[in-house]
Design an enzyme around this catalytic site. Structure first.
Site: not given
Ligand code: CMC
Length: 403
Positions: A249, A288, A344
């Site tokens: 986050h 995201h 971010d």
């Molecule tokens: N790097 C690599 N792979 C990723 C990333 C990433 N940053 N984000 C998602 N994926 C992959 C994930 O592993 C999954 O792959 P697979 O289908 O092969 O299992 C696929 O993309 C779908 O991801 P998800 O985990 O279902 O996505 P989510 O919506 O649950 O997670 C997130 C959103 C923000 C937690 C995630 O994208 C992440 O961990 N990003 C990195 C951390 C980050 O930058 N967070 C800041 C968010 S914006 C600021 C805020 O509002 O907090």
């Protein structure tokens, strides 16, 4: 597994009343609350597929260009553009017990993570304001909005200075962010003189505007869930800030800078991308929960980074970030998963250029987001609500007797 067909009435927003599911004998298992609305909110609108963000209906691009942070705070809180700067006057004129805040901050060893100090500081401030326990009192909440913002400026800046092991300064300046920069004392780069500090303050103001609210993320959901127990706003802020602290986050901005530093040079970018694709590491600052398109805040931040670097000097980490973005936007792994830079990805480069340590970044996010948290708290308390109490799917043992 069994299939069950149910009929349910949906409203004009496509939402149905969750309790009707229960009445029909089914539950929605939705740990991340992907499809479960826990608020009817009029504050912020997001269309993640289209990359649209609006505060009270106004596009974020216009708001970031034309309004300063406290004007935005007033808009988010009151729902309409304000003709005067009453909120600014109230925040700047609020009585803040600096010594009490300093006592809490100084009780932490030098080098302590400033988010830990911020969270504890909110709890301590709550103890100083028992009148905030009258949670349903709209007049009280209105009076406390500027007070909490003034206190948060002081607390956040002192926490950052404590972590950096420097003296905090006197909040001074014509905007919230400029005052914040001054209050951080030696934790920002003061060596370039007043003009540079002015540019940094302006840049920080835009960053604060971009972070002011973002509807129901983990932090804001925590604020509402805690508030639903009729907990006071300060204690609720502790929980919201704790949720924000995590690297998935608000902690992602710190993680991005550490990642860029670890990558170290353009030559290592391709290898890092390969490790991401093998799921060994995350590309922090990408992806995201809601945006499946470019995060509109990231676009605005790129301009801010340029302005700050024009004063602070080039940063080699920017070239690494740009190369990561270039590759990721073309690569099938990221394209098929709709992973784009989020707020971010570039913000840390601007913060670092201003002189902040990476550990300070999430505090900067939290200081700005306090506006959104308080607005959501107020919205919750202004309407009808019940205590948040999710259902669970029990998967444990059946009843058994002790031997
Ligand atoms: N790097 C690599 N792979 C990723 C990333 C990433 N940053 N984000 C998602 N994926 C992959 C994930 O592993 C999954 O792959 P697979 O289908 O092969 O299992 C696929 O993309 C779908 O991801 P998800 O985990 O279902 O996505 P989510 O919506 O649950 O997670 C997130 C959103 C923000 C937690 C995630 O994208 C992440 O961990 N990003 C990195 C951390 C980050 O930058 N967070 C800041 C968010 S914006 C600021 C805020 O509002 O907090």
């Amino acid at each position: 597994m069994a299939r069950k067909t149910i009929e349910i009435e949906v409203d004009e927003h496509g939402a149905f009343n969750g309790s009707e599911l229960k009445a029909q004998g089914v539950l929605s298992y939705d740990q991340p609350l992907l499809a479960t609305a826990t608020a009817r909110s009029a504050i912020t609108y997001i269309d993640g597929e289209a990359g649209i963000l609006r505060y009270r209906g106004y596009p974020i691009e216009q708001v970031a260009e034309q309004m300063h942070f406290l004007q935005v705070a007033a808009l988010l809180h009151d729902g309409e553009l304000q003709k005067d700067d009453a909120l600014r006057d109230a925040v700047f004129g609020a009585e803040v017990d600096r010594d009490r805040i300093a006592a809490v901050v100084q009780s932490f060893p030098e080098g302590s993570h400033p988010m830990a100090i911020l969270i504890a500081g909110f709890a301590a401030l709550g103890a100083s304001h028992p009148e905030a326990k009258d949670v349903k009192n709209g007049e009280m909440r209105k009076q406390f909005f500027p007070i909490v913002l003034a206190e948060t400026l002081e607390l956040g800046a002192q926490a950052i200075a404590r972590h950096a092991g420097v003296k905090s300064g006197q909040a001074d300046g014509d905007t919230y962010a400029r005052r914040f920069v001054r209050a951080c004392g030696g934790a920002v780069d003061t060596s370039r003189g007043d003009e540079a500090l002015d540019v940094f303050g302006k840049a920080l103001d835009v960053l604060f505007v971009l972070h002011a609210d973002h509807e129901l993320n983990a932090g804001t959901n925590a604020m509402r869930a805690i508030g639903s127990a009729e907990t006071d706003m300060y204690s609720s802020l502790c929980g919201a800030a704790a949720a924000l602290y995590g690297p998935l986050h608000g902690g992602a901005n710190e993680a991005v800078l550490r990642m860029l530093t670890e990558i170290g040079s353009l030559d290592n970018v391709a290898d890092y991308i390969e490790r991401v694709k093998k799921h060994e590491v995350l590309l922090y600052g990408f992806g995201h929960r809601v945006y499946k398109n470019y995060d509109p805040r990231a676009t605005v931040i790129k301009g801010v980074v340029d302005e700050v670097l024009a004063v602070a000097g080039e940063n080699p980490l920017l070239a690494i970030a740009q190369e990561l973005e270039r590759i990721a936007l073309e690569d099938e792994y990221f394209v098929s998963r709709k992973l784009y830079p989020n707020v971010d990805f570039y913000s840390g480069i601007a913060y670092r250029a201003i002189g902040f340590e990476p550990a300070a970044f999430t505090v900067l996010f939290a200081v700005a987001r306090t506006v959104g948290w308080l607005c959501h708290y107020d919205e919750l308390m202004s309407g009808d609500f019940k205590i948040t109490r999710p259902a669970q799917v029990y998967i444990g043992s059946g009843a058994r007797d002790l031997p």
